[in-house]
Design a protein around this motif. Structure first.
Motif, PDB file in Angstrom:
ATOM      1  N   GLY A  67      -2.490   4.842   0.557  1.00 43.66           N
ATOM      2  CA  GLY A  67      -3.814   4.252   0.710  1.00 43.66           C
ATOM      3  C   GLY A  67      -4.268   3.359  -0.426  1.00 43.66           C
ATOM      4  O   GLY A  67      -5.409   2.888  -0.415  1.00 43.66           O
ATOM      5  N   LEU A  99      -3.210  -0.068  -3.001  1.00 47.43           N
ATOM      6  CA  LEU A  99      -2.312  -1.192  -3.225  1.00 47.43           C
ATOM      7  C   LEU A  99      -1.625  -1.036  -4.579  1.00 47.43           C
ATOM      8  O   LEU A  99      -2.284  -0.807  -5.603  1.00 47.43           O
ATOM      9  CB  LEU A  99      -3.096  -2.503  -3.166  1.00 47.43           C
ATOM     10  CG  LEU A  99      -2.283  -3.799  -3.144  1.00 47.43           C
ATOM     11  CD1 LEU A  99      -1.358  -3.853  -1.933  1.00 47.43           C
ATOM     12  CD2 LEU A  99      -3.213  -5.020  -3.146  1.00 47.43           C
ATOM     13  N   TYR A 140       0.843  -1.196   0.000  1.00 50.67           N
ATOM     14  CA  TYR A 140       0.000   0.000   0.000  1.00 50.67           C
ATOM     15  C   TYR A 140       0.878   1.247   0.000  1.00 50.67           C
ATOM     16  O   TYR A 140       1.857   1.346   0.759  1.00 50.67           O
ATOM     17  CB  TYR A 140      -0.887   0.026   1.246  1.00 50.67           C
ATOM     18  CG  TYR A 140      -2.020  -0.976   1.217  1.00 50.67           C
ATOM     19  CD1 TYR A 140      -3.139  -0.753   0.423  1.00 50.67           C
ATOM     20  CD2 TYR A 140      -1.966  -2.129   1.993  1.00 50.67           C
ATOM     21  CE1 TYR A 140      -4.191  -1.660   0.394  1.00 50.67           C
ATOM     22  CE2 TYR A 140      -3.009  -3.045   1.979  1.00 50.67           C
ATOM     23  CZ  TYR A 140      -4.126  -2.811   1.180  1.00 50.67           C
ATOM     24  OH  TYR A 140      -5.150  -3.711   1.160  1.00 50.67           O
ATOM     25  N   LYS A 151      -8.158  -0.551  -1.930  1.00 54.61           N
ATOM     26  CA  LYS A 151      -8.089   0.684  -1.152  1.00 54.61           C
ATOM     27  C   LYS A 151      -7.839   0.323   0.302  1.00 54.61           C
ATOM     28  O   LYS A 151      -8.591  -0.455   0.898  1.00 54.61           O
ATOM     29  CB  LYS A 151      -9.395   1.474  -1.280  1.00 54.61           C
ATOM     30  CG  LYS A 151      -9.380   2.800  -0.535  1.00 54.61           C
ATOM     31  CD  LYS A 151     -10.699   3.554  -0.715  1.00 54.61           C
ATOM     32  CE  LYS A 151     -10.682   4.868   0.045  1.00 54.61           C
ATOM     33  NZ  LYS A 151     -11.982   5.602  -0.098  1.00 54.61           N
ATOM     34  N   GLU A 152      -6.765   0.832   0.864  1.00 53.50           N
ATOM     35  CA  GLU A 152      -6.353   0.429   2.210  1.00 53.50           C
ATOM     36  C   GLU A 152      -7.421   0.782   3.245  1.00 53.50           C
ATOM     37  O   GLU A 152      -7.908   1.918   3.278  1.00 53.50           O
ATOM     38  CB  GLU A 152      -5.038   1.119   2.579  1.00 53.50           C
ATOM     39  CG  GLU A 152      -4.440   0.625   3.880  1.00 53.50           C
ATOM     40  CD  GLU A 152      -3.047   1.187   4.115  1.00 53.50           C
ATOM     41  OE1 GLU A 152      -2.296   0.586   4.908  1.00 53.50           O
ATOM     42  OE2 GLU A 152      -2.712   2.223   3.492  1.00 53.50           O
TER      43      GLU A 152
END
Length: 421
Positions: free
Chosen positions: A9, A11, A6, A328-329
């Motif tokens: 935010g 990957l 990541y 999306k983190e």
């Protein structure tokens, strides 16, 4: 270690954000990291540093031409199990003298192909195969270099469908009959015995089964040499596992595996071959998929993805685990949702995970299946007339499609309707 991390935010595959690839090629798709492939090969090479060795990549794990070229350019040999894989290896520029031909059911046509095109050795698995190979080699005025695969009757303690070294498995000859079969091989005019082959299974997470098998091979080497055979090469197979479930204890490292090889067979003066596949390609790839729906059932929620069992069959076939993470983190400390993660194929078996805790997701979000670089794309199909999905290779900040998604017209036009229908 891999190169999927990541950043800000999102990957990334190396330096490329996954949404950028998704926007260009669509989902689902496989993505591979060149840096990870290179690193994993190098770990094995360093583990055997100072020994006479060849790392033969088990290309059944991932046989894309771009992956094979990366391996070949690093100096790897190839472990092939079919005439098609042999052709793939040669097409990627791997010379015949670095190709090992394994497999329990080699045909005469495949043997001739490899003999005429160049081969390092055949790993022979039965007496009928030995006789057929000798006849074909003799007809070509050649001698076929062979190791004979022995079955050491060692429990690899892995999934029953990928264990290959027990007495009930179809692979190799019983080690108790090895002297007899080697004597037969030495008497055949088209055969040159060069060594011994053993392979006990895949996804091993403990070194003890390897040690049991290799000690038996060491004893057999001494016995066969005493019988007059020139045993100068040991093919020790592959099978070292990877950490599919990151929360579990990590499998042994290549360096520990290399130390085991030195300890068990290092005093024999043999050239060592190993055939890693999964540990090189597995963590070097992701399957990226989009969420179609989040569906509420009677007692559970379903995360319905655009990837399906035809794209990644391991969970349906083996009950295999893959970590599934949002592209999306998630926010730190957020409460996860519990999903059954499924695909759109009309099979209940089209289930990737049950009761899996994942950050809450919505339609249109992207998820990534980790450790999907091995036995993913190579085992995929077009079931339900779903096109094979793209494969993408990333190298730092750049990426390229290395297998395109076929169109529906191309798929349908492969069929032929007879004139009499």
């Amino acid at each position: 270690m891999d190169h999927f991390l990541y950043r800000n935010g999102i990957l990334h595959a190396e330096d490329v954000p996954l949404p950028e690839i998704a926007a260009e090629v669509g989902t689902p798709f496989y993505v591979y990291s060149r840096a990870t492939l290179t690193r994993h090969y190098t770990l094995f090479d360093e583990a055997l540093d100072g020994t006479d060795h060849l790392i033969c990549y088990a290309m059944k794990s991932n046989s894309n031409q771009a992956v094979l070229k990366i391996m070949g350019d690093l100096g790897a040999g190839m472990d092939v199990v079919s005439g098609g894989e042999y052709r793939r290896a040669r097409a990627a520029g791997v010379p015949g003298e670095r190709i090992v031909f394994s497999g329990v059911g080699k045909t005469g046509e495949e043997m001739r192909l490899a003999l005429e095109g160049g081969i390092r050795q055949f790993n022979v698995e039965s007496e009928p195969e030995l006789a057929l190979l000798s006849g074909i080699a003799e007809s070509l005025g050649m001698k076929a270099p062979v190791t004979i695969r022995v079955n050491p009757d060692v429990d690899a303690r892995t999934h029953e469908k990928i264990a290959t070294g027990k007495a009930e498995n179809k692979f190799g000859i019983p080690i108790s009959r090895a002297r007899q079969v080697y004597a037969q091989a030495a008497a055949l005019p088209g055969i040159e015995v060069v060594g011994i082959d053993v392979h006990i299974g895949s996804q091993l997470t403990d070194l003890e089964p390897f040690e049991q098998a290799y000690l038996k091979v060491a004893d057999l080497t001494r016995t066969l040499r005493a019988d007059g055979h020139d045993i100068r090469r040991l093919d020790l197979g592959g099978g070292l596992g990877i950490p599919y479930e990151r929360s579990n204890t990590a499998p042994p490292l290549p360096m520990e595996y290399g130390a085991l090889i030195r300890r068990t067979v290092g005093d024999l003066g043999c050239e060592i071959e190993i055939e890693p596949g999964r540990l090189i390609s597995g963590n070097a790839g992701l399957l990226v998929s989009g969420v179609i729906y989040v569906k509420s059932g009677e007692d559970r929620d379903f995360l319905i993805l655009d990837a399906a069992m035809n794209d990644l069959i391991r969970p349906a076939m083996y009950g295999a685990w893959h970590d599934i993470v949002p592209v999306k983190e998630p926010e730190p400390g957020g409460e996860p949702a519990i999903y059954d993660v499924v695909g759109p194929v009309c099979e209940t078996g089209d289930t990737f995970a049950k009761s899996r805790a994942i950050a809450p997701l919505s339609a249109g979000d992207l998820v990534a299946f980790r450790s999907a670089g091995a036995y993913g794309a190579v085992m995929s199909s077009e079931y339900n007339t779903r096109p094979l999905i793209p494969e993408v290779l990333v190298d730092q900040h750049q990426f390229a499609v290395i297998r395109a998604r076929p169109g529906f017209e191309e798929i349908i036009n492969r069929d032929t309707i007879p004139e009499w229908l």
